[in-house]
Design a protein around this motif. Structure first.
Motif, PDB file in Angstrom:
ATOM      1  N   GLY A  32      10.753   4.265 -19.032  1.00  0.00           N
ATOM      2  CA  GLY A  32      11.418   3.722 -17.887  1.00  0.00           C
ATOM      3  C   GLY A  32      11.404   2.162 -18.074  1.00  0.00           C
ATOM      4  N   TYR A  33      12.462   1.893 -17.632  1.00  0.00           N
ATOM      5  CA  TYR A  33      12.564   0.150 -17.566  1.00  0.00           C
ATOM      6  C   TYR A  33      13.512  -0.080 -16.372  1.00  0.00           C
ATOM      7  CZ  TYR A  33      14.660  -4.359 -18.955  1.00  0.00           C
ATOM      8  OH  TYR A  33      15.106  -5.651 -19.055  1.00  0.00           O
ATOM      9  N   SER A  34      13.003  -0.897 -15.456  1.00  0.00           N
ATOM     10  CA  SER A  34      13.703  -1.150 -14.162  1.00  0.00           C
ATOM     11  C   SER A  34      13.419  -2.371 -13.629  1.00  0.00           C
ATOM     12  CB  SER A  34      13.266  -0.016 -13.073  1.00  0.00           C
ATOM     13  OG  SER A  34      11.707  -0.226 -12.935  1.00  0.00           O
ATOM     14  N   GLY A  35      14.155  -3.131 -12.879  1.00  0.00           N
ATOM     15  CA  GLY A  35      14.046  -4.128 -12.068  1.00  0.00           C
ATOM     16  C   GLY A  35      14.657  -5.436 -12.783  1.00  0.00           C
ATOM     17  N   ILE A  36      15.234  -5.410 -13.717  1.00  0.00           N
ATOM     18  CA  ILE A  36      15.558  -6.831 -14.508  1.00  0.00           C
ATOM     19  C   ILE A  36      16.641  -7.362 -13.645  1.00  0.00           C
ATOM     20  CG2 ILE A  36      17.440  -5.518 -15.803  1.00  0.00           C
ATOM     21  CD1 ILE A  36      15.573  -8.083 -17.148  1.00  0.00           C
ATOM     22  N   TYR A  37      16.654  -8.614 -13.555  1.00  0.00           N
ATOM     23  CA  TYR A  37      17.113  -9.540 -12.587  1.00  0.00           C
ATOM     24  C   TYR A  37      16.697  -9.445 -11.201  1.00  0.00           C
ATOM     25  CZ  TYR A  37      20.254  -9.982 -16.498  1.00  0.00           C
ATOM     26  OH  TYR A  37      20.549  -9.803 -17.762  1.00  0.00           O
ATOM     27  N   THR A  38      15.473  -8.754 -11.075  1.00  0.00           N
ATOM     28  CA  THR A  38      14.767  -8.801  -9.696  1.00  0.00           C
ATOM     29  C   THR A  38      13.210  -9.443  -9.923  1.00  0.00           C
ATOM     30  OG1 THR A  38      13.640  -6.694  -9.613  1.00  0.00           O
ATOM     31  CG2 THR A  38      16.092  -6.657  -9.248  1.00  0.00           C
ATOM     32  N   THR A  55       3.669  -3.927 -15.525  1.00  0.00           N
ATOM     33  CA  THR A  55       4.515  -4.757 -14.601  1.00  0.00           C
ATOM     34  C   THR A  55       4.534  -6.096 -14.336  1.00  0.00           C
ATOM     35  OG1 THR A  55       4.597  -2.412 -13.228  1.00  0.00           O
ATOM     36  CG2 THR A  55       5.388  -4.402 -12.030  1.00  0.00           C
ATOM     37  N   PHE A  56       5.524  -6.781 -14.234  1.00  0.00           N
ATOM     38  CA  PHE A  56       5.518  -7.971 -14.263  1.00  0.00           C
ATOM     39  C   PHE A  56       6.127  -8.597 -12.927  1.00  0.00           C
ATOM     40  CE2 PHE A  56       5.825  -7.771 -18.820  1.00  0.00           C
ATOM     41  CZ  PHE A  56       4.453  -8.406 -19.240  1.00  0.00           C
ATOM     42  N   THR A  57       5.569  -9.351 -12.045  1.00  0.00           N
ATOM     43  CA  THR A  57       6.160  -9.884 -10.863  1.00  0.00           C
ATOM     44  C   THR A  57       6.129 -11.601 -10.799  1.00  0.00           C
ATOM     45  OG1 THR A  57       4.101 -10.156  -9.679  1.00  0.00           O
ATOM     46  CG2 THR A  57       5.157  -8.130  -9.578  1.00  0.00           C
ATOM     47  N   THR A  58       7.129 -12.169 -10.361  1.00  0.00           N
ATOM     48  CA  THR A  58       7.380 -13.683 -10.073  1.00  0.00           C
ATOM     49  C   THR A  58       7.847 -13.940  -8.797  1.00  0.00           C
ATOM     50  OG1 THR A  58       8.639 -15.518 -10.700  1.00  0.00           O
ATOM     51  CG2 THR A  58       9.739 -13.218 -10.765  1.00  0.00           C
ATOM     52  N   SER A  59       7.199 -15.089  -8.202  1.00  0.00           N
ATOM     53  CA  SER A  59       7.693 -15.472  -6.899  1.00  0.00           C
ATOM     54  C   SER A  59       7.459 -17.047  -6.831  1.00  0.00           C
ATOM     55  CB  SER A  59       6.796 -14.900  -5.974  1.00  0.00           C
ATOM     56  OG  SER A  59       5.224 -15.327  -5.949  1.00  0.00           O
ATOM     57  N   GLY A  60       8.326 -17.649  -5.783  1.00  0.00           N
ATOM     58  CA  GLY A  60       7.826 -19.150  -5.416  1.00  0.00           C
ATOM     59  C   GLY A  60       8.940 -20.082  -6.256  1.00  0.00           C
ATOM     60  N   GLY A  61      10.135 -19.352  -6.998  1.00  0.00           N
ATOM     61  CA  GLY A  61      10.939 -20.105  -7.614  1.00  0.00           C
ATOM     62  C   GLY A  61      12.053 -20.677  -6.697  1.00  0.00           C
ATOM     63  N   PRO A  62      12.847 -21.578  -7.202  1.00  0.00           N
ATOM     64  CA  PRO A  62      14.123 -22.024  -5.958  1.00  0.00           C
ATOM     65  C   PRO A  62      14.849 -20.964  -6.046  1.00  0.00           C
ATOM     66  CG  PRO A  62      14.250 -22.817  -8.468  1.00  0.00           C
ATOM     67  CD  PRO A  62      13.261 -22.274  -8.499  1.00  0.00           C
ATOM     68  N   SER A  63      15.207 -20.719  -4.516  1.00  0.00           N
ATOM     69  CA  SER A  63      16.350 -19.641  -4.003  1.00  0.00           C
ATOM     70  C   SER A  63      15.881 -18.519  -4.462  1.00  0.00           C
ATOM     71  CB  SER A  63      17.630 -19.877  -4.664  1.00  0.00           C
ATOM     72  OG  SER A  63      18.292 -21.215  -4.194  1.00  0.00           O
ATOM     73  N   GLY A  64      14.454 -17.986  -4.531  1.00  0.00           N
ATOM     74  CA  GLY A  64      13.992 -16.801  -4.689  1.00  0.00           C
ATOM     75  C   GLY A  64      13.707 -16.596  -6.342  1.00  0.00           C
ATOM     76  N   SER A  65      12.879 -15.781  -6.745  1.00  0.00           N
ATOM     77  CA  SER A  65      12.534 -15.661  -7.939  1.00  0.00           C
ATOM     78  C   SER A  65      12.984 -14.177  -8.666  1.00  0.00           C
ATOM     79  CB  SER A  65      10.932 -15.803  -8.291  1.00  0.00           C
ATOM     80  OG  SER A  65      10.532 -17.044  -7.944  1.00  0.00           O
ATOM     81  N   ARG A  66      13.393 -14.159  -9.877  1.00  0.00           N
ATOM     82  CA  ARG A  66      13.720 -12.956 -10.613  1.00  0.00           C
ATOM     83  C   ARG A  66      13.650 -13.150 -11.968  1.00  0.00           C
ATOM     84  NH1 ARG A  66      20.601 -12.754 -10.970  1.00  0.00           N
ATOM     85  NH2 ARG A  66      20.577 -14.604 -12.206  1.00  0.00           N
TER      86      ARG A  66
END
Length: 647
Positions: free
Chosen positions: A242-248, A193-204
């Protein structure tokens, strides 16, 4: 008297033994105290793949610089390891890497390893992104197999926090791309599982797509299909469970027993924190992750009046514009056009300009730091006279490019980069208006200037570990004045007298127009004196002359590279690959492979503290010698009939 002497020697011996024991204990324990303290900053250089793979696979491989995790250890990562990754042309990426145990026990040991991993069905490093470790870099954080039966999930997380990409001048970049990848494969009982945060206007997260639109992911639908907003896919057997969450902000990939190879590779914009959570549920399973930076391109444009009236006095006069376009990024850029827009609708530059995209101009390829000048003319109209000024704005457009097999490919197809806008306004003064001051006859003031930056080129050792290593320096020179400079040269002086560059600094050009820049290179071979000094320090200056022969000298640029001499070499257990004798439907759990790289035992104590051990042993030896003297004296006196003395 002899009795008193023996008592004195006996007491001294006891004290020496006690002091020696304490010092020996301190000498042995210092390593543990030092290890418990904060980790020093680890400086590495990222590396590119040498090709995309056999298919070819590995989208944007020539633009992804994979981080090097050499120096990693689980112990240090539990408290956070500060890393600085050197990118091309003086750019740097800094972050703190932390490992957290999320679920289950026991936890596997993790090591930084070269690419590809021993697992033969892993696509990363074999079918895609080949040659990352050609220089020995260790881009993969890889778990060792657990040699116990598992009936539950075991999970651990890597967090890269305080991510910051900076220019050679130390300025944080606002727009850049970060990449996370499954660097082995995700099979039945495994997930990442990969997560991202802190980017401009929200991260995805989004897929890393190639020039053909294909990416490195697989949707939940059947092979060959695609999901909304997702292009056709390169590896159809990735994330089969299973593959979920692209563009989130959170993407999860789950494996199954039918689909063995294929690796998830994702990108996110300007994050401050990224994490990767690996999990396994069977004995013998292993997981690996890797991270990269998509090296950005950049353009600037300045616009000046090269010739013509200023102020303008009548319609029909002609103005000559000069445009200076500079590559300020990390990639070579092919400048496709320079567009100029007049403030009055419908008015245009005259045909025949020399800029790219104009009738006489051809595309210009700029390497990082290079610039070029081009010109165009404009004829003043009555509408300009009525408006009181001639106003227009210019902007350059380019596509970053790198040579691949003797050709060039675009950096982001359909996503060219644009320069900043360069605007200019020339006033109009006609009859009846206020008469401007008469022009003076004195020549324009010439203000020459030269600036210099010095950095260590990617791939050079940092820290230095032995004599004989070669360091390559990049010298960035910019003409900061308003006149052309000639006879450009670099002088580099080592802090150790008599030592010089093994390959003197050389520049691709020796003349610089005003505002132009160039990168020069030189190399130095580390000596035993440098090792003894604990660092390599030198200072460079750039010199040139104006068109009238006046000398110009830049600021001094000093660079220091530390020396860290290894005290021990960690033992390495020969890696055992995941068994391939069984038809690969899952990573086999019947065979217990040994760790890929397992460092056994604590590291040797640092040289600065290890001297306590021999000192303590020496003092203890004095104590033992004193006791021997007392015993010999007593025996001699007993032999002479003196048996009533107390020792």
């Amino acid at each position: 008297m002899r009795s008193s002497i023996r008592r004195l020697v006996l007491a001294g011996s006891a004290v020496a033994l006690a002091v020696g024991s304490v010092i020996v204990g301190v000498g042995v324990g210092t390593t543990q105290i030092a290890d418990a303290q904060g980790s020093p900053v680890i400086t590495n250089s990222c590396s590119y793949a040498s090709n995309g793979g056999t298919s070819p696979n590995g989208p944007r491989y020539a633009h992804l610089c994979w981080l090097n995790f050499a120096g990693y250890s689980d112990t240090a990562a539990s408290n956070g390891i500060p890393y600085v990754e050197k990118l091309p042309h003086g750019y740097t990426l800094s972050f703190t890497l932390t490992r957290t145990n999320v679920a289950g026990d026991p936890q596997p040991q993790v090591s930084a390893v070269t690419s590809p991993t021993p697992w033969p069905s892993a696509a990363f490093g074999r079918d895609a992104y080949v040659g990352i470790s050609s220089s020995g870099n260790q881009p993969i954080l890889y778990s060792s197999p657990l040699e116990v039966s598992l009936s539950h999930k075991v999970a651990w997380r890597f967090t890269l926090s305080n991510l910051s990409l900076k220019t050679p001048q130390g300025v944080a970049m606002k727009q850049w791309k970060f990449v996370a990848a499954d660097a082995e494969s995700t099979n039945s009982g495994e997930s990442v599982t990969f997560t991202t945060s802190g980017g401009p206007s929200g991260s995805r997260w989004g897929p890393v797509t190639g020039a053909d639109g294909n990416s490195m992911v697989r949707p939940l639908s059947a092979p060959g299909a695609s999901t909304a907003g997702e292009p056709s896919l390169r590896f159809k057997n990735t994330c089969g469970g299973g593959y979920s969450g692209i563009y989130t902000p959170t993407v999860t990939c789950v494996g199954n027993s039918a689909n063995l190879v294929g690796d998830l590779v994702l990108k996110t914009l300007s994050p401050t924190t990224v994490s990767a959570t690996d999990s396994i549920s069977m004995s013998g399973q292993q997981q690996g992750v890797a991270f990269a930076v998509i090296t950005p391109g950049g353009l600037t444009l300045t616009k000046t009046e090269a010739a013509g009236p200023n102020p303008i006095t009548s319609a029909g006069q002609q103005v000559t514009y000069e445009f200076t376009v500079k590559n300020t990024g990390m990639e070579s850029v092919n400048v496709e056009s320079v567009a100029d827009t007049q403030a009055i609708a419908g008015e245009k530059l005259n045909p025949g300009g020399t800029c790219p995209g104009m009738s006489a101009g051809a595309p210009q390829l700029l390497t990082p730091g290079q610039s070029f000048n081009c010109t165009a003319t404009y004829t003043v109209t009555t509408a300009d006279i009525a408006a009181g000024a001639v106003r227009d704005t210019a902007q350059a457009m380019g596509i970053p490019r790198v040579p691949i097999h003797g050709q060039s490919i675009s950096y982001e197809t359909g996503n060219p980069i644009l320069s900043c806008k360069g605007s200019l306004s020339i006033p109009v003064k006609t009859a009846g208006s206020v008469t401007p001051p008469a022009p003076t006859t004195s020549a324009a003031v010439v203000t020459p200037g030269l600036s210099l930056t010095k950095t260590e080129a990617p791939g050079s050792p940092n820290p230095i570990t032995r004599a004989g290593q070669s360091i390559t320096y990049d010298f960035g020179v910019t003409n900061t004045g308003n006149t052309t400079l000639n006879h450009l040269a670099i002088t580099d002086t080592q802090s150790v007298a008599g030592e010089t560059l093994s390959s003197p600094a050389s520049c691709p050009v020796t003349s610089l127009a005003a505002g132009a820049s160039v990168t020069c290179t030189g190399s130095y071979t580390v000596t035993s004196t440098d090792i003894a000094n604990g660092k390599v320090t030198d200072t460079a200056t750039a010199t040139a002359t104006t068109t009238t022969g006046a000398g110009v000298t830049s600021n001094p640029a000093t660079l220091t590279i530390p020396v860290v001499v290894p005290t021990t070499s960690p033992s390495t257990v020969t890696p055992t690959t995941k068994p391939s004798s069984v038809t690969p439907t899952t990573k086999p759990s019947s065979v217990t492979p040994t760790p890929v790289r397992l460092v056994t035992g604590p590291p040797a104590p640092p040289s600065s503290t290890s001297s306590a051990l021999p000192i303590g042993l020496a003092i203890a030896g004095l104590g033992l010698g004193g006791l021997g003297y007392v015993v010999i004296e007593r025996k001699r006196h007993n032999a002479n009939g003196h048996n009533n003395e107390v020792a």
